[in-house]
Design a protein around this motif. Structure first.
Motif, PDB file in Angstrom:
ATOM      1  N   LEU A 221      48.778-114.386  34.384  1.00  0.00           N
ATOM      2  CA  LEU A 221      48.043-113.210  33.912  1.00  0.00           C
ATOM      3  C   LEU A 221      47.897-112.163  35.012  1.00  0.00           C
ATOM      4  O   LEU A 221      47.814-110.964  34.727  1.00  0.00           O
ATOM      5  CB  LEU A 221      46.650-113.619  33.430  1.00  0.00           C
ATOM      6  CG  LEU A 221      46.573-114.456  32.155  1.00  0.00           C
ATOM      7  CD1 LEU A 221      45.121-114.841  31.872  1.00  0.00           C
ATOM      8  CD2 LEU A 221      47.158-113.705  30.972  1.00  0.00           C
ATOM      9  N   GLY A 222      47.852-112.618  36.281  1.00  0.00           N
ATOM     10  CA  GLY A 222      47.700-111.682  37.387  1.00  0.00           C
ATOM     11  C   GLY A 222      46.568-111.991  38.337  1.00  0.00           C
ATOM     12  O   GLY A 222      46.293-111.212  39.258  1.00  0.00           O
ATOM     13  N   TYR A 223      45.885-113.124  38.155  1.00  0.00           N
ATOM     14  CA  TYR A 223      44.823-113.504  39.080  1.00  0.00           C
ATOM     15  C   TYR A 223      45.416-113.957  40.409  1.00  0.00           C
ATOM     16  O   TYR A 223      46.529-114.483  40.466  1.00  0.00           O
ATOM     17  CB  TYR A 223      43.966-114.618  38.484  1.00  0.00           C
ATOM     18  CG  TYR A 223      42.977-114.145  37.440  1.00  0.00           C
ATOM     19  CD1 TYR A 223      41.749-113.613  37.816  1.00  0.00           C
ATOM     20  CD2 TYR A 223      43.279-114.204  36.082  1.00  0.00           C
ATOM     21  CE1 TYR A 223      40.848-113.161  36.860  1.00  0.00           C
ATOM     22  CE2 TYR A 223      42.381-113.748  35.122  1.00  0.00           C
ATOM     23  CZ  TYR A 223      41.168-113.230  35.526  1.00  0.00           C
ATOM     24  OH  TYR A 223      40.273-112.774  34.579  1.00  0.00           O
ATOM     25  N   ASP A 224      44.643-113.753  41.476  1.00  0.00           N
ATOM     26  CA  ASP A 224      45.105-114.103  42.823  1.00  0.00           C
ATOM     27  C   ASP A 224      44.572-115.439  43.313  1.00  0.00           C
ATOM     28  O   ASP A 224      45.001-115.938  44.353  1.00  0.00           O
ATOM     29  CB  ASP A 224      44.663-113.028  43.827  1.00  0.00           C
ATOM     30  CG  ASP A 224      45.479-111.757  43.705  1.00  0.00           C
ATOM     31  OD1 ASP A 224      46.571-111.813  43.111  1.00  0.00           O
ATOM     32  OD2 ASP A 224      45.029-110.713  44.204  1.00  0.00           O
ATOM     33  N   GLY A 225      43.585-116.017  42.623  1.00  0.00           N
ATOM     34  CA  GLY A 225      42.994-117.272  43.076  1.00  0.00           C
ATOM     35  C   GLY A 225      42.079-117.837  42.022  1.00  0.00           C
ATOM     36  O   GLY A 225      41.982-117.320  40.903  1.00  0.00           O
ATOM     37  N   MET A 226      41.361-118.897  42.417  1.00  0.00           N
ATOM     38  CA  MET A 226      40.558-119.623  41.442  1.00  0.00           C
ATOM     39  C   MET A 226      39.418-120.339  42.144  1.00  0.00           C
ATOM     40  O   MET A 226      39.571-120.863  43.245  1.00  0.00           O
ATOM     41  CB  MET A 226      41.460-120.621  40.719  1.00  0.00           C
ATOM     42  CG  MET A 226      40.828-121.368  39.590  1.00  0.00           C
ATOM     43  SD  MET A 226      42.136-122.241  38.665  1.00  0.00           S
ATOM     44  CE  MET A 226      41.134-123.401  37.763  1.00  0.00           C
ATOM     45  N   MET A 227      38.267-120.360  41.497  1.00  0.00           N
ATOM     46  CA  MET A 227      37.139-121.135  41.992  1.00  0.00           C
ATOM     47  C   MET A 227      37.313-122.596  41.593  1.00  0.00           C
ATOM     48  O   MET A 227      37.939-122.902  40.569  1.00  0.00           O
ATOM     49  CB  MET A 227      35.824-120.583  41.448  1.00  0.00           C
ATOM     50  CG  MET A 227      35.482-119.203  41.981  1.00  0.00           C
ATOM     51  SD  MET A 227      33.880-118.602  41.400  1.00  0.00           S
ATOM     52  CE  MET A 227      33.808-117.011  42.240  1.00  0.00           C
ATOM     53  N   ALA A 228      36.759-123.504  42.394  1.00  0.00           N
ATOM     54  CA  ALA A 228      36.941-124.935  42.165  1.00  0.00           C
ATOM     55  C   ALA A 228      35.633-125.674  42.417  1.00  0.00           C
ATOM     56  O   ALA A 228      34.764-125.199  43.158  1.00  0.00           O
ATOM     57  CB  ALA A 228      38.039-125.484  43.070  1.00  0.00           C
ATOM     58  N   ILE A 229      35.526-126.861  41.804  1.00  0.00           N
ATOM     59  CA  ILE A 229      34.314-127.656  41.960  1.00  0.00           C
ATOM     60  C   ILE A 229      34.552-128.988  42.658  1.00  0.00           C
ATOM     61  O   ILE A 229      33.597-129.712  42.924  1.00  0.00           O
ATOM     62  CB  ILE A 229      33.647-127.926  40.595  1.00  0.00           C
ATOM     63  CG1 ILE A 229      34.596-128.713  39.686  1.00  0.00           C
ATOM     64  CG2 ILE A 229      33.208-126.621  39.941  1.00  0.00           C
ATOM     65  CD1 ILE A 229      33.934-129.254  38.443  1.00  0.00           C
ATOM     66  N   HIS A 230      35.808-129.316  42.971  1.00  0.00           N
ATOM     67  CA  HIS A 230      36.083-130.607  43.611  1.00  0.00           C
ATOM     68  C   HIS A 230      37.227-130.464  44.606  1.00  0.00           C
ATOM     69  O   HIS A 230      38.204-129.752  44.335  1.00  0.00           O
ATOM     70  CB  HIS A 230      36.447-131.653  42.551  1.00  0.00           C
ATOM     71  CG  HIS A 230      36.394-133.059  43.062  1.00  0.00           C
ATOM     72  ND1 HIS A 230      37.477-133.687  43.640  1.00  0.00           N
ATOM     73  CD2 HIS A 230      35.361-133.956  43.102  1.00  0.00           C
ATOM     74  CE1 HIS A 230      37.135-134.913  44.009  1.00  0.00           C
ATOM     75  NE2 HIS A 230      35.862-135.101  43.694  1.00  0.00           N
ATOM     76  N   PRO A 231      37.122-131.124  45.766  1.00  0.00           N
ATOM     77  CA  PRO A 231      38.171-130.994  46.792  1.00  0.00           C
ATOM     78  C   PRO A 231      39.561-131.386  46.303  1.00  0.00           C
ATOM     79  O   PRO A 231      40.556-130.832  46.775  1.00  0.00           O
ATOM     80  CB  PRO A 231      37.689-131.931  47.901  1.00  0.00           C
ATOM     81  CG  PRO A 231      36.214-132.003  47.734  1.00  0.00           C
ATOM     82  CD  PRO A 231      35.971-131.926  46.252  1.00  0.00           C
ATOM     83  N   SER A 232      39.638-132.326  45.349  1.00  0.00           N
ATOM     84  CA  SER A 232      40.952-132.750  44.859  1.00  0.00           C
ATOM     85  C   SER A 232      41.685-131.640  44.120  1.00  0.00           C
ATOM     86  O   SER A 232      42.904-131.705  43.942  1.00  0.00           O
ATOM     87  CB  SER A 232      40.806-133.970  43.946  1.00  0.00           C
ATOM     88  OG  SER A 232      40.103-133.640  42.755  1.00  0.00           O
ATOM     89  N   HIS A 233      40.963-130.617  43.684  1.00  0.00           N
ATOM     90  CA  HIS A 233      41.572-129.501  42.969  1.00  0.00           C
ATOM     91  C   HIS A 233      42.234-128.492  43.921  1.00  0.00           C
ATOM     92  O   HIS A 233      43.102-127.731  43.502  1.00  0.00           O
ATOM     93  CB  HIS A 233      40.526-128.770  42.131  1.00  0.00           C
ATOM     94  CG  HIS A 233      40.030-129.577  40.970  1.00  0.00           C
ATOM     95  ND1 HIS A 233      39.135-129.076  40.050  1.00  0.00           N
ATOM     96  CD2 HIS A 233      40.322-130.834  40.562  1.00  0.00           C
ATOM     97  CE1 HIS A 233      38.887-130.003  39.133  1.00  0.00           C
ATOM     98  NE2 HIS A 233      39.584-131.074  39.426  1.00  0.00           N
ATOM     99  N   VAL A 234      41.810-128.486  45.162  1.00  0.00           N
ATOM    100  CA  VAL A 234      42.243-127.435  46.092  1.00  0.00           C
ATOM    101  C   VAL A 234      43.745-127.422  46.342  1.00  0.00           C
ATOM    102  O   VAL A 234      44.381-126.356  46.274  1.00  0.00           O
ATOM    103  CB  VAL A 234      41.455-127.541  47.416  1.00  0.00           C
ATOM    104  CG1 VAL A 234      42.064-126.637  48.486  1.00  0.00           C
ATOM    105  CG2 VAL A 234      39.996-127.176  47.188  1.00  0.00           C
ATOM    106  N   PRO A 235      44.387-128.576  46.652  1.00  0.00           N
ATOM    107  CA  PRO A 235      45.837-128.523  46.906  1.00  0.00           C
ATOM    108  C   PRO A 235      46.637-127.996  45.717  1.00  0.00           C
ATOM    109  O   PRO A 235      47.613-127.257  45.902  1.00  0.00           O
ATOM    110  CB  PRO A 235      46.188-129.985  47.219  1.00  0.00           C
ATOM    111  CG  PRO A 235      44.920-130.590  47.703  1.00  0.00           C
ATOM    112  CD  PRO A 235      43.830-129.928  46.909  1.00  0.00           C
ATOM    113  N   VAL A 236      46.224-128.369  44.503  1.00  0.00           N
ATOM    114  CA  VAL A 236      46.929-127.887  43.316  1.00  0.00           C
ATOM    115  C   VAL A 236      46.789-126.372  43.198  1.00  0.00           C
ATOM    116  O   VAL A 236      47.768-125.650  42.966  1.00  0.00           O
ATOM    117  CB  VAL A 236      46.388-128.573  42.046  1.00  0.00           C
ATOM    118  CG1 VAL A 236      47.028-127.969  40.797  1.00  0.00           C
ATOM    119  CG2 VAL A 236      46.642-130.069  42.102  1.00  0.00           C
TER     120      VAL A 236
END
Length: 291
Positions: A221-236
């Motif tokens: 869509l054009g987003y540059d990043g994403m907020m996350a709630i768990h460290p395991s999500h960060v690498p993805v």
């Protein structure tokens, strides 16, 4: 100042009562950690958490940006949060329950006062408004234009959160029910000139496949990043929002081809089966600069 904000691919929430988890956020590779003084902290623990977060911000080191989510602006706790956590090491402030541009103006004034009080240049701190009501989502454009320090603004549509309750949609793993909302907010944010819009959240801690699909949809869509709630999500998230080696190599070839064509007076040219021109080369240069 706003245009100089760095891209943040992953912004990981860390409870204000667990500042020692900043090390986990950094180890996971998060571009930023958001120390949370709002939802993650029970009312009775807020004063102690505020002191812990202020100390963590003052002692932050390394490449990971540190932001703080303060309490809503309709309470004195917000002002107390800002005065406590403002520091040269603080990258920005996440403000919840934004109602409209008037709230952004108030937050901007408070941040300016805090910057002056702490000897920081005006605009040092980024302002990240959270759009958690129907009214705020509808006014995304005006909210984005309300202050130059606004950055990392976008539609955060997590399962079971404030946005789901405000809009009334029924969350699905595929995200079809929020696709139009995320698209419209992104258009408003881009039109307002806000840098580095971010989306989120994905609440399924163990569902990394679903997370990847959702992150890829938001990036498309054009987003540059994403907020996350768990460290395991960060690498993805980091992988999805980073161009791969093949993509970067293609950008370099495209730029070389366009520049060679321009040198001989040509405009649009055929390149690897597609028509390209200077506009495509400009996008390629921007991507290479941000790698």
């Amino acid at each position: 100042m706003s245009s100089d904000r760095p891209q943040l691919r992953s912004l990981l929430f860390v409870p204000g009562t667990r500042t020692e988890w900043l090390a986990k956020a950094a180890a996971a590779g998060a571009d930023a950690a958001i120390l949370d003084l709002e939802d993650a902290v029970p009312p009775a623990e807020k004063p102690a958490a505020r002191a812990r977060v202020a100390d963590a911000v003052a002692n932050a080191s390394g490449d990971m940006a540190v932001l703080v989510r303060i309490n809503p602006l309709d309470s004195w706790a917000a002002a107390e949060d800002l005065r406590a956590v403002t520091h040269a090491g603080l990258a920005g402030v996440v403000v919840p329950k934004i109602g409209g541009p008037a709230d952004v103006l108030m937050a901007d004034r408070l941040l300016t006062w805090c910057e002056r009080e702490h000897g920081l240049p005006e605009g040092h701190l980024a302002l990240v408004p959270l759009l958690e009501s129907a009214a705020a989502l509808r006014e995304a454009y005006e909210i984005g234009r309300a202050a130059p320090r606004v950055a990392y603004l976008g539609a955060v549509t997590g399962k079971g959160g404030d946005v789901e309750r405000a809009i009334g949609y029924r969350w699905s793993r595929e995200g079809a029910e929020t696709l139009a909302l995320r698209s419209r907010v992104l258009l408003d944010v881009r039109a307002a000139g806000v840098p580095c819009p971010v989306a989120g959240l994905w609440t399924g801690v163990g569902d990394l496949e679903g997370l990847r699909a959702f992150a890829e949809q938001n990036r498309s869509l054009g987003y540059d990043g994403m907020m996350a709630i768990h460290p395991s999500h960060v690498p993805v998230i980091n992988e999805v929002y980073s161009p791969g080696p093949e993509e970067l190599a293609r950008y370099e070839r495209l730029i070389a081809a366009v520049e060679e064509a321009r040198a001989r007076g040509a405009g649009a040219i055929a390149f690897e089966g597609e028509m390209v021109d200077e506009a495509m080369a400009g996008r390629a240069r921007a991507a290479l600069e941000r790698r």
